[in-house]
Scaffold this active site. Structure first.
Site, mmCIF file in Angstrom:
data_model
loop_
_atom_site.group_PDB
_atom_site.id
_atom_site.type_symbol
_atom_site.label_atom_id
_atom_site.label_comp_id
_atom_site.label_asym_id
_atom_site.label_seq_id
_atom_site.Cartn_x
_atom_site.Cartn_y
_atom_site.Cartn_z
ATOM 1 N N THR A 159 -19.150 -14.740 -0.479
ATOM 2 C CA THR A 159 -18.593 -13.441 -0.864
ATOM 3 C C THR A 159 -19.433 -12.292 -0.320
ATOM 4 O OG1 THR A 159 -17.623 -14.367 -2.872
ATOM 5 C CG2 THR A 159 -17.990 -11.989 -2.841
ATOM 6 N N ALA A 174 -13.979 -12.685 -1.409
ATOM 7 C CA ALA A 174 -14.050 -13.572 -2.574
ATOM 8 C C ALA A 174 -14.067 -15.012 -2.104
ATOM 9 C CB ALA A 174 -12.848 -13.342 -3.501
ATOM 10 N N CYS A 175 -14.967 -15.818 -2.678
ATOM 11 C CA CYS A 175 -15.046 -17.244 -2.372
ATOM 12 C C CYS A 175 -15.035 -18.018 -3.693
ATOM 13 C CB CYS A 175 -16.297 -17.564 -1.558
ATOM 14 S SG CYS A 175 -17.849 -17.353 -2.452
ATOM 15 N N PRO A 176 -14.847 -19.336 -3.648
ATOM 16 C CA PRO A 176 -14.733 -20.096 -4.900
ATOM 17 C C PRO A 176 -15.904 -19.938 -5.852
ATOM 18 C CG PRO A 176 -13.932 -21.415 -3.083
ATOM 19 C CD PRO A 176 -14.510 -20.164 -2.479
ATOM 20 N N GLY A 225 -18.212 -17.462 -5.627
ATOM 21 C CA GLY A 225 -18.526 -16.048 -5.802
ATOM 22 C C GLY A 225 -19.995 -15.745 -5.628
#
Length: 499
Positions: free
Chosen positions: A16, A8-10, A12
């Site tokens: 990700t 998960a990344c900020p 998305g």
């Protein structure tokens, strides 16, 4: 072994899924099975109960709070930033296997390290705070994109004066609503687009506050977080007020959840008691204690931005360029982007210049690497050459993540090079006084940019600087990159680099 992973990344979007591909390739190369749950912008498919029961360990590769972490309480856990999974997936797989070997299967992890403090990664307050803030930012980005582009479209159709157009729906003295819209009028469509976009922008602060609170204390914190964010809007406290309201609501609900209620209250705590008490306290504090001081701080920040000119503005543009290129879509990049977006709500000239500088600086890294691969193919592997062709479109679209495969393969040469070019672009954009009212869009919103031709020149200059530095640093190596990198195409770390 059978492994699980969550990425998960900020935003998305890019990180990700690149991290997921990297982990899948590394696990296959090492002879293990892995299932990855990508908690991205397109949603996610949760693990089945059978997968959770059969798993030997789990890898949490995330820059935001992982949703529903309680599902993994029985599994040995390795936690790492999402970029670590992109560039070092084999190492994470090895750590997970080691953890699974050392810790008996399905034995709950020690209660002293619920968030993976013993996993070899930093989980101090600073890291957790970053994760909470990035969670809030990740949820406002769709509102920013939709609202900002609709507002930009309205300006393109009706000019900047469209902000003074009458409301599409108005309420008369007799409380009867009427629609002021002419389907055959371009001005009416522009006004409609502007008012929809403005409403979307109005959600930014409440959504930011609500999901910061959610990241800290889960669903019971959503209501006090949203309400605190709305009060921040009402008191003119802006984004700063939203940040404080979200942290306050999350901390309050987290503390209340530590209390063990009587059994009769346990069932209604998360849906009634916690939201009720949290909303009442957060609302009172924001209205009576924090609202006005935060509004004064926000006004002071806005006035300071408006006062920037000359050398100070150029230095700010360079700093924002360095931040945007540093981690190419990661937390530092998103901090610069959130700073720029926060200024859009003020509408000041300097804020619009900052937004333009951030977008230009974010376009530069992929474009520079695309140019470098076109000019000096021998310095890049076949995989990088293919990524270079895709990077033209990614850079033009303001998708800085297009530079990640190159940075993951050669960080010591690529990252300083793209930071230098983005700093040049950001400073030149500020020096030229270019402005931007849309928070995204890349080359496709150039007609909406104030002073567009110098703006494009700034992007070209930064692109040239980064490309020249990359080529120069790679040429200084004893052996060509292509010869070094070709065998790596079959290694676990090279497959995910292709993105």
């Amino acid at each position: 072994m059978k492994l699980l992973a969550v990425t998960a990344c900020p935003t998305g979007i890019a990180h990700t899924y690149m991290a997921a591909e990297a982990l899948e390739a590394a696990a296959e190369e090492a002879g293990h099975e892995i299932v990855v749950e990508t908690q991205g912008s397109a949603g996610s498919t949760p693990f089945t109960q059978q997968q959770l029961d059969a798993a030997d360990a789990i890898i949490l590769a995330a820059d935001v709070e992982v949703r529903d972490k309680e599902r993994f309480a029985h599994l040995p856990t390795v936690a790492a930033p999402v970029k670590k999974a992109i560039g070092g997936a084999p190492g994470l797989i090895e750590q997970a296997v080691t953890k699974a070997t050392e810790q008996p299967k399905h034995t709950p992890a020690p209660a002293t390290a619920p968030d993976g403090a013993d996993m070899g990664v930093t989980t101090g307050f600073g890291a957790k705070l970053r994760g909470w803030l990035m969670t809030g930012v990740s949820y406002i980005i769709p509102f920013v994109a939709a609202g900002g582009l609709l507002i930009a479209l309205s300006f393109a159709l009706g000019g900047y004066q469209i902000s003074d157009a009458p409301d599409i729906v108005s309420i008369g003295e007799d409380n009867v609503s009427s629609i002021n819209f002419d389907p055959g009028s371009l001005t009416s469509w522009a006004a409609l687009s502007f008012q929809i976009g403005t409403l979307a922008f109005g959600f930014l602060v409440p959504v930011l506050a609500g999901f910061i609170a959610y990241a800290i204390a889960d669903r019971p914190a959503l209501v006090p977080g949203f309400v605190g964010g709305m009060i921040a809007v009402d008191t003119q406290a802006g984004f700063l007020g939203g940040l404080v309201a979200g942290l306050l609501a999350g901390a309050l609900i987290y503390g209340l959840k530590l209390w063990q209620p009587p059994r009769a209250l346990a069932g209604i705590m998360p849906v009634l008691v916690l939201p009720l008490i949290g909303t009442a306290i957060v609302g009172t504090v924001m209205f009576l204690l924090l609202g006005q001081p935060l509004a004064a701080a926000t006004t002071g920040l806005t006035n300071w931005l408006n006062s920037l000119s000359g050398t100070n503005a150029i230095l700010l543009g360079a700093l924002l360029g360095l931040m945007v290129a540093f981690d190419m879509g990661g937390p530092v990049n998103k901090a610069a982007y959130a700073f720029a977006v926060a200024g859009l709500s003020t509408g000041s000239e300097t804020s619009l210049m900052i937004m333009a500088a951030v977008m230009a600086a974010g376009m530069t890294p992929p474009l520079a690497l695309a140019l470098a691969t076109a000019l000096r193919r021998s310095q890049f592997s076949q995989i990088e050459q293919e990524n270079g062709r895709a990077a033209w479109l990614l850079g033009a679209s303001f998708i800085t993540e297009g530079a990640i495969p190159f940075a993951a393969a050669d960080p010591l040469r690529v990252i300083p090079s793209i930071m230098a070019g983005s700093a040049v672009t950001g400073s030149l954009s500020m020096a030229f006084g270019s402005t931007l009212r849309a928070p995204h869009g890349g080359i496709f919103v150039v007609p909406l940019i104030g002073n567009p031709f110098p703006y494009l020149l700034a992007i070209l200059a930064g692109t040239a600087v980064s490309a020249a530095l990359v080529i120069g640093l790679k040429s200084a190596r004893r052996t060509p990159a292509a010869k070094d990198a070709e065998p790596a195409a079959s290694t676990p770390s090279a497959t995910p680099v292709a993105g």
